[in-house]
Design a protein around this motif. Structure first.
Motif, PDB file in Angstrom:
ATOM      1  N   LEU A 206       0.823  -1.211   0.000  1.00  0.00           N
ATOM      2  CA  LEU A 206       0.000   0.000   0.000  1.00  0.00           C
ATOM      3  C   LEU A 206       0.854   1.257   0.000  1.00  0.00           C
ATOM      4  CD1 LEU A 206      -2.825  -1.206   2.378  1.00  0.00           C
ATOM      5  CD2 LEU A 206      -3.052  -0.632  -0.036  1.00  0.00           C
ATOM      6  N   ARG A 214      -5.812   5.807  -5.704  1.00  0.00           N
ATOM      7  CA  ARG A 214      -6.640   6.698  -4.874  1.00  0.00           C
ATOM      8  C   ARG A 214      -7.884   7.156  -5.628  1.00  0.00           C
ATOM      9  NH1 ARG A 214      -1.533   7.985  -2.848  1.00  0.00           N
ATOM     10  NH2 ARG A 214      -1.438   7.552  -0.611  1.00  0.00           N
ATOM     11  N   HIS A 328       0.647  14.172  -3.999  1.00  0.00           N
ATOM     12  CA  HIS A 328       1.706  14.079  -3.001  1.00  0.00           C
ATOM     13  C   HIS A 328       2.258  12.673  -3.015  1.00  0.00           C
ATOM     14  CE1 HIS A 328       0.439  17.847  -1.112  1.00  0.00           C
ATOM     15  NE2 HIS A 328      -0.792  17.431  -1.326  1.00  0.00           N
ATOM     16  N   SER A 329       3.543  12.555  -2.766  1.00  0.00           N
ATOM     17  CA  SER A 329       4.115  11.223  -2.670  1.00  0.00           C
ATOM     18  C   SER A 329       4.374  10.888  -1.215  1.00  0.00           C
ATOM     19  CB  SER A 329       5.425  11.161  -3.425  1.00  0.00           C
ATOM     20  OG  SER A 329       5.159  11.196  -4.784  1.00  0.00           O
ATOM     21  N   SER A 330       4.280   9.604  -0.941  1.00  0.00           N
ATOM     22  CA  SER A 330       4.591   9.116   0.398  1.00  0.00           C
ATOM     23  C   SER A 330       5.973   9.587   0.831  1.00  0.00           C
ATOM     24  CB  SER A 330       4.595   7.585   0.386  1.00  0.00           C
ATOM     25  OG  SER A 330       3.389   7.092   0.858  1.00  0.00           O
ATOM     26  N   GLY A 331       6.070  10.076   2.046  1.00  0.00           N
ATOM     27  CA  GLY A 331       7.370  10.321   2.662  1.00  0.00           C
ATOM     28  C   GLY A 331       8.114  11.541   2.172  1.00  0.00           C
ATOM     29  N   GLN A 332       7.460  12.417   1.411  1.00  0.00           N
ATOM     30  CA  GLN A 332       8.162  13.586   0.897  1.00  0.00           C
ATOM     31  C   GLN A 332       7.353  14.836   1.166  1.00  0.00           C
ATOM     32  OE1 GLN A 332      11.117  14.021  -1.326  1.00  0.00           O
ATOM     33  NE2 GLN A 332      11.610  12.203  -0.143  1.00  0.00           N
TER      34      GLN A 332
ATOM     35  N   PRO B 283      -2.786   4.396   2.551  1.00  0.00           N
ATOM     36  CA  PRO B 283      -2.150   5.372   3.436  1.00  0.00           C
ATOM     37  C   PRO B 283      -2.368   6.807   2.981  1.00  0.00           C
ATOM     38  CG  PRO B 283      -0.505   4.185   2.154  1.00  0.00           C
ATOM     39  CD  PRO B 283      -1.826   3.563   1.829  1.00  0.00           C
ATOM     40  N   GLY B 284      -2.259   7.728   3.924  1.00  0.00           N
ATOM     41  CA  GLY B 284      -2.328   9.145   3.615  1.00  0.00           C
ATOM     42  C   GLY B 284      -1.043   9.598   2.959  1.00  0.00           C
ATOM     43  N   LYS B 285      -1.011  10.850   2.607  1.00  0.00           N
ATOM     44  CA  LYS B 285       0.198  11.354   1.958  1.00  0.00           C
ATOM     45  C   LYS B 285       1.346  11.420   2.961  1.00  0.00           C
ATOM     46  CE  LYS B 285      -0.089  16.268   2.616  1.00  0.00           C
ATOM     47  NZ  LYS B 285      -0.017  17.592   2.046  1.00  0.00           N
ATOM     48  N   GLY B 287       3.421   9.239   3.495  1.00  0.00           N
ATOM     49  CA  GLY B 287       3.619   7.951   4.141  1.00  0.00           C
ATOM     50  C   GLY B 287       2.976   7.865   5.516  1.00  0.00           C
TER      51      GLY B 287
END
Lengths: 362, 362
Positions: A206, A214, A328-332, B283-285, B287
């Motif tokens: 995920l 999404r 938006h990207s995960s973790g950024q 998951p949300g943005k 991460g």
């Protein structure tokens, strides 16, 4: 509209209609089986509660109840208020009309005062607390006159929709139910069927989720209890479309079971191309014919004001945004703003943004 | 990265990698079966064409070819450049590794220098002309080391992804292919299957299309020829997921064929709830764990500058936008801007906007 308007069922939609009419100075009477629901609707200013047994002579009765009791309440209203136009706003229309046509207590004179309608508006939240008078602004409101509907009923329903800012269209109950089976009920179940597969996924999978997943699953978050009523009432039409989906799914599964078989790749390409062809038929905004807008992507820092600054500059060049997405990207803490504009303005906008320090990606 | 980097295959992704590396001053060599593709890549500044027969000692070889020739080109590169790390960027990973492991011309020493990777970035357009050095910024880039991959290969691949601004994650080829089957390939086929149904629709039905239909069908516009290769290469994993979809679809069809049967409504509610449960796991943005943002909707005129003005005011209050959508209705020159913010800031924002003349709908 002159009023008074009696609203039976003061949930989200009923109370929103009340608020919208009150804002235009029209007298609104409220009635709901639930004393607390009608009290809340009155408290937020959607109208005045009509106490049981109290006399009233509404110009229009709006039945805004759950779908499964709609026909019964329309029938009751046609008999209780012999001078009133009666409409309902249930999201499936043929079953309500069929029930009324079989109702022995109603004659042609009663049925002439009835017209089914469907305002295509809603919210994630239910109940009168969530009501907004502007809920219908710019949204489609379908009127479904039947063969006995008289001119006054049609005109009154139309006046209501227009007063509330909606965009009126007219079709038969059959056309309506066919249409919503395809453009509303089918997307809902496809999104739910997909999202259902995510139930047992590993988090690492995920974490790779992008905008595609999404988008396709967003409406899978909708309220099951409401959808059970809607899908149940339009089951016969939806199921026919799902037979077609099942046929295509079986074709797809066949190609994937033997991807090296003769013709498998061609079949797969054909299936994907049919998706292209269907998608391309969805109209553009403002009812315009389907149009490919030109997209570009701008990289922004994910902090307050960045996007506003970008849009301010775009506005200053005089270019209208046709659509806009944030990605938006995960973790950024960076985001992409995807902007669509008329194709003829795209290069101009890119040149402008480039020369003003923005990072244009595409 | 020190370079030089040899990129084999100068389509969208290969040329984008070249551009990104050149922007960081790293020497890039380009090679493509198509003389015009490699010439265009050189012209846009993605590197320098390596002529056939010309010697080179790349630090890293990036195989960025179509999926079906990837393993063959990786094998060739491992033999041609005995000191280089070799990676590929195909979007399906297990089949490439399996082909290399069966390759008699490669021993453990060669395989140690190979690592499969998958940058999860792309565009609607193909070819080097569409390339952008920032294509990978903030996007996931999955590294799939196998049991023989040595530390140097892993480190080099990681350095490339980080230099290009990507977010690195690591998993086995099997985990990767399972993950993308679910979060990328399944949404693609579900969207295509749905959109396919729209091929023969009446225009009056499509005129009622709302944001839900548009969201669910957006990716159905993707390029069939690329997807045929991707789906074909991951067929065995995707088809297993599709068996589950077919089972649910048959359950759904069963309930709709007899909507009044005992348990039909309960089954329908169960199916919808399973969709809820799956959707909630995305998951949300950034991460972050899945989080419900609070939404509100503002009504704006559809003219340049309106949205910019709104976002400028929101930025001035110091509230960060988590997400934003534009929603236009057919036939109206008004739009809704849906804004999501942290739930704790929602009321504050509504109060501010209300008091500054904006029409907040929800």
């Amino acid at each position: 509209m002159s009023g008074p308007v009696l609203i039976i069922g003061t949930g989200l939609l009923g109370a929103s209609i009340g608020l919208g009419l009150r804002a235009r100075g029209i007298e609104v009477l409220l009635s709901d089986l639930s004393p607390s629901a009608q009290a809340v609707a009155q408290d937020i200013g959607a109208g005045r509660v009509l106490e049981a047994g109290q006399a009233a002579t509404p110009q229009l009765v709006v039945v805004a109840s759950p779908p499964d009791v709609t026909a019964r309440l329309v029938s009751q209203s046609l008999r209780d208020y012999p001078a009133a136009v009666v409409i309902d706003i249930a999201s499936v229309k043929a079953s309500v009309l069929a029930e009324l046509q079989q109702d022995q207590s109603l004659g042609p004179a009663e049925l002439a005062r009835y017209i089914g309608t469907h305002p295509m508006a809603g919210r994630e939240k239910a109940g009168p607390v969530a009501a907004r008078g502007e809920l219908f602004t710019s949204m489609p409101w379908v009127l479904c006159p039947h063969e006995l509907t008289d001119a006054k009923a049609l005109k009154t329903a139309q006046a209501l929709a227009i007063d509330l800012g909606a965009v009126v269209s007219r079709m038969s109950v059959e056309e309506h139910d066919q249409s919503v089976a395809l453009i509303s009920h089918l997307p809902q179940v496809m999104s739910s069927l997909l999202a259902s597969r995510l139930q047992d996924t590993e988090p690492h999978a995920l974490a790779l989720a992008g905008q595609g997943l999404r988008d396709v699953t967003r409406i899978a978050a909708s309220d099951p209890s409401l959808w059970v009523q809607i899908l149940g009432a339009n089951a016969s039409r939806l199921v026919k479309i799902l037979y077609g989906v099942r046929e295509d799914l079986n074709r797809l599964i066949g190609t994937l079971e033997e991807p090296e078989a003769a013709g498998a790749r061609l079949d797969l390409a054909q299936l994907m191309s049919e998706g292209n062809a269907g998608q391309a038929r969805i109209p553009g905004k403002h009812g315009a014919p389907p149009q490919s807008y030109a997209w570009l992507t701008v990289l922004v820092d994910d902090r307050p004001g960045q996007i506003a600054q970008l849009l301010t500059e775009i506005g200053a060049v005089g270019i209208n945004l046709e659509d806009l997405r944030l990605d938006h990207s995960s973790g950024q803490d960076k985001g992409m703003v995807e902007i669509s504009v008329l194709p003829s303005r795209r290069q101009e906008l890119i040149d402008y943004l480039d020369s003003h320090g923005w990072k244009v990606l595409q």
